[in-house]
Design a protein around this motif. Structure first.
Motif, PDB file in Angstrom:
ATOM      1  N   GLU A 155      14.457   4.036   3.877  1.00  0.00           N
ATOM      2  CA  GLU A 155      13.647   5.099   3.286  1.00  0.00           C
ATOM      3  C   GLU A 155      13.422   4.856   1.788  1.00  0.00           C
ATOM      4  O   GLU A 155      12.321   5.083   1.270  1.00  0.00           O
ATOM      5  N   ILE A 156      14.449   4.399   1.098  1.00  0.00           N
ATOM      6  CA  ILE A 156      14.307   4.130  -0.332  1.00  0.00           C
ATOM      7  C   ILE A 156      13.343   2.971  -0.564  1.00  0.00           C
ATOM      8  O   ILE A 156      12.503   3.005  -1.466  1.00  0.00           O
ATOM      9  N   ALA A 157      13.439   1.937   0.257  1.00  0.00           N
ATOM     10  CA  ALA A 157      12.511   0.807   0.142  1.00  0.00           C
ATOM     11  C   ALA A 157      11.074   1.257   0.394  1.00  0.00           C
ATOM     12  O   ALA A 157      10.136   0.816  -0.285  1.00  0.00           O
ATOM     13  N   GLU A 158      10.873   2.139   1.370  1.00  0.00           N
ATOM     14  CA  GLU A 158       9.533   2.639   1.661  1.00  0.00           C
ATOM     15  C   GLU A 158       8.999   3.482   0.502  1.00  0.00           C
ATOM     16  O   GLU A 158       7.810   3.423   0.168  1.00  0.00           O
ATOM     17  N   LEU A 159       9.875   4.248  -0.137  1.00  0.00           N
ATOM     18  CA  LEU A 159       9.455   5.042  -1.292  1.00  0.00           C
ATOM     19  C   LEU A 159       9.018   4.135  -2.434  1.00  0.00           C
ATOM     20  O   LEU A 159       7.959   4.365  -3.057  1.00  0.00           O
ATOM     21  N   TYR A 160       9.777   3.103  -2.727  1.00  0.00           N
ATOM     22  CA  TYR A 160       9.411   2.170  -3.797  1.00  0.00           C
ATOM     23  C   TYR A 160       8.111   1.438  -3.466  1.00  0.00           C
ATOM     24  O   TYR A 160       7.287   1.183  -4.349  1.00  0.00           O
ATOM     25  N   ARG A 161       7.919   1.089  -2.191  1.00  0.00           N
ATOM     26  CA  ARG A 161       6.687   0.416  -1.795  1.00  0.00           C
ATOM     27  C   ARG A 161       5.473   1.319  -2.032  1.00  0.00           C
ATOM     28  O   ARG A 161       4.450   0.889  -2.591  1.00  0.00           O
ATOM     29  N   ALA A 162       5.585   2.588  -1.609  1.00  0.00           N
ATOM     30  CA  ALA A 162       4.481   3.528  -1.794  1.00  0.00           C
ATOM     31  C   ALA A 162       4.198   3.756  -3.269  1.00  0.00           C
ATOM     32  O   ALA A 162       3.034   3.820  -3.692  1.00  0.00           O
ATOM     33  N   ARG A 163       5.261   3.855  -4.059  1.00  0.00           N
ATOM     34  CA  ARG A 163       5.087   4.073  -5.499  1.00  0.00           C
ATOM     35  C   ARG A 163       4.364   2.898  -6.135  1.00  0.00           C
ATOM     36  O   ARG A 163       3.450   3.070  -6.951  1.00  0.00           O
ATOM     37  N   ALA A 164       4.758   1.670  -5.776  1.00  0.00           N
ATOM     38  CA  ALA A 164       4.119   0.477  -6.343  1.00  0.00           C
ATOM     39  C   ALA A 164       2.665   0.354  -5.922  1.00  0.00           C
ATOM     40  O   ALA A 164       1.829  -0.146  -6.675  1.00  0.00           O
ATOM     41  N   ALA A 165       2.352   0.856  -4.733  1.00  0.00           N
ATOM     42  CA  ALA A 165       0.985   0.767  -4.218  1.00  0.00           C
ATOM     43  C   ALA A 165       0.119   1.932  -4.664  1.00  0.00           C
ATOM     44  O   ALA A 165      -1.075   1.971  -4.340  1.00  0.00           O
ATOM     45  N   GLY A 166       0.703   2.885  -5.372  1.00  0.00           N
ATOM     46  CA  GLY A 166      -0.053   4.048  -5.808  1.00  0.00           C
ATOM     47  C   GLY A 166      -0.349   5.028  -4.690  1.00  0.00           C
ATOM     48  O   GLY A 166      -1.271   5.843  -4.793  1.00  0.00           O
ATOM     49  N   GLU A 167       0.449   4.984  -3.622  1.00  0.00           N
ATOM     50  CA  GLU A 167       0.266   5.890  -2.495  1.00  0.00           C
ATOM     51  C   GLU A 167       1.081   7.170  -2.704  1.00  0.00           C
ATOM     52  O   GLU A 167       2.053   7.172  -3.457  1.00  0.00           O
ATOM     53  N   PRO A 168       0.717   8.260  -2.047  1.00  0.00           N
ATOM     54  CA  PRO A 168       1.477   9.511  -2.194  1.00  0.00           C
ATOM     55  C   PRO A 168       2.936   9.338  -1.782  1.00  0.00           C
ATOM     56  O   PRO A 168       3.235   8.745  -0.740  1.00  0.00           O
ATOM     57  N   PRO A 223       5.062  12.532   1.449  1.00  0.00           N
ATOM     58  CA  PRO A 223       5.470  12.466   2.854  1.00  0.00           C
ATOM     59  C   PRO A 223       6.800  11.749   3.064  1.00  0.00           C
ATOM     60  O   PRO A 223       7.587  12.143   3.929  1.00  0.00           O
ATOM     61  N   ILE A 224       7.066  10.720   2.277  1.00  0.00           N
ATOM     62  CA  ILE A 224       8.330   9.986   2.411  1.00  0.00           C
ATOM     63  C   ILE A 224       9.482  10.818   1.883  1.00  0.00           C
ATOM     64  O   ILE A 224      10.547  10.926   2.512  1.00  0.00           O
ATOM     65  N   VAL A 225       9.296  11.433   0.719  1.00  0.00           N
ATOM     66  CA  VAL A 225      10.353  12.250   0.115  1.00  0.00           C
ATOM     67  C   VAL A 225      10.700  13.423   1.022  1.00  0.00           C
ATOM     68  O   VAL A 225      11.884  13.724   1.253  1.00  0.00           O
TER      69      VAL A 225
END
Length: 254
Positions: free
Chosen positions: A92-105, A108-110
């Motif tokens: 989940e933390i890796a997915e959050l960092y990926r979304a943040r780097a891609a400029g995605e919301p 939903p992950i949080v």
């Protein structure tokens, strides 16, 4: 019931700090100086990526102890602080960092991850409260409050909805998706904070969560600024809120 094991103690800034563990879950209890009378207890939930002794926690605890005479307890949430991460936490933390780097919301992950953490943390908080109430300076009949923003709200809302010992709470800075249903079951006094220019939580979402609380005594605090720009004076407001609804420390018997 798990017994409370104190592992360290120190004093500074006019308050006593005691590290403890309950059922293997590490926490910290800040208290007025020894010799003070029985005092209300405020449970605090830390934000995501932080821990029980982060500056926000110790700073708010100092205000609550010094200005309200309260005891203040914080435990490390699952996968935070001194607690190891599970494989699920890492994904989940890796997915959050990926979304943040891609400029995605990030929302939903949080929301999804915080709901998972709450399922694990609520039983731990209830066991911790059981243990805290065995201490003579707190007691079983003493009033209890809860103070948590961000992830602290994600955990605190279902905790407050299921534990009648909590009689006042301060929440804020979260989405309503997983919290609206338990919020409707909360009828104790609530203070809720939101940021008008929050880049993660839309205004309508924050207002929807506030509106969901079932309490007849709830106050909304709105400040301009982005997600991490909540004014420090909101911590002072929380102290006044808890003094109004929990009272102050009692005078020790002569």
């Amino acid at each position: 019931m798990y017994a409370m094991q104190f592992t360290a103690q120190s004093s500074s800034n006019g308050m006593v700090e005691r590290d403890f563990a309950v059922g293997g879950v590490p926490g910290v209890l800040w208290s007025p100086p020894s010799g003070a009378g029985r005092a209300p207890l405020v449970l605090m939930g830390h934000g995501g990526g932080n821990h029980k002794k982060s500056p926000a926690m110790s700073g708010r605890a100092l205000r609550l102890v010094a200005e309200g005479g309260f005891h203040v307890a914080v435990i490390d949430a699952p996968g935070h602080g001194d607690r190891p991460r599970t494989a699920h936490d890492e994904r989940e933390i890796a997915e959050l960092y990926r979304a943040r780097a891609a400029g995605e919301p990030e929302g939903p992950i949080v929301v999804r991850y915080n709901a998972h953490l709450a399922e694990r943390a609520v039983p731990e908080w209830r066991a911790t409260l059981d243990a805290l109430q065995t201490l003579p300076e707190i007691g079983e009949a003493g009033p209890v409050g809860y103070f948590g923003l961000n992830m602290g709200t994600a955990i605190g809302v279902p905790l407050t909805a299921t534990d009648p010992r909590i009689t006042a709470a301060v929440f804020g800075l979260h989405w309503p998706d997983a919290l609206a249903d338990p919020a409707r079951r909360i009828t104790v006094p609530i203070e809720f904070a939101m940021q008008w220019d929050d880049e993660h939580i839309p205004r309508a979402s924050a207002l929807a969560l506030f509106d969901a609380f079932g309490s007849q005594h709830k106050t909304l605090h709105v400040n301009s600024g982005r997600h991490k720009e909540l004014p420090r004076f909101e911590a002072d407001s929380a102290v006044r809120f808890f003094v109004r609804h929990l009272g102050r420390a009692s005078t020790p018997p002569a």
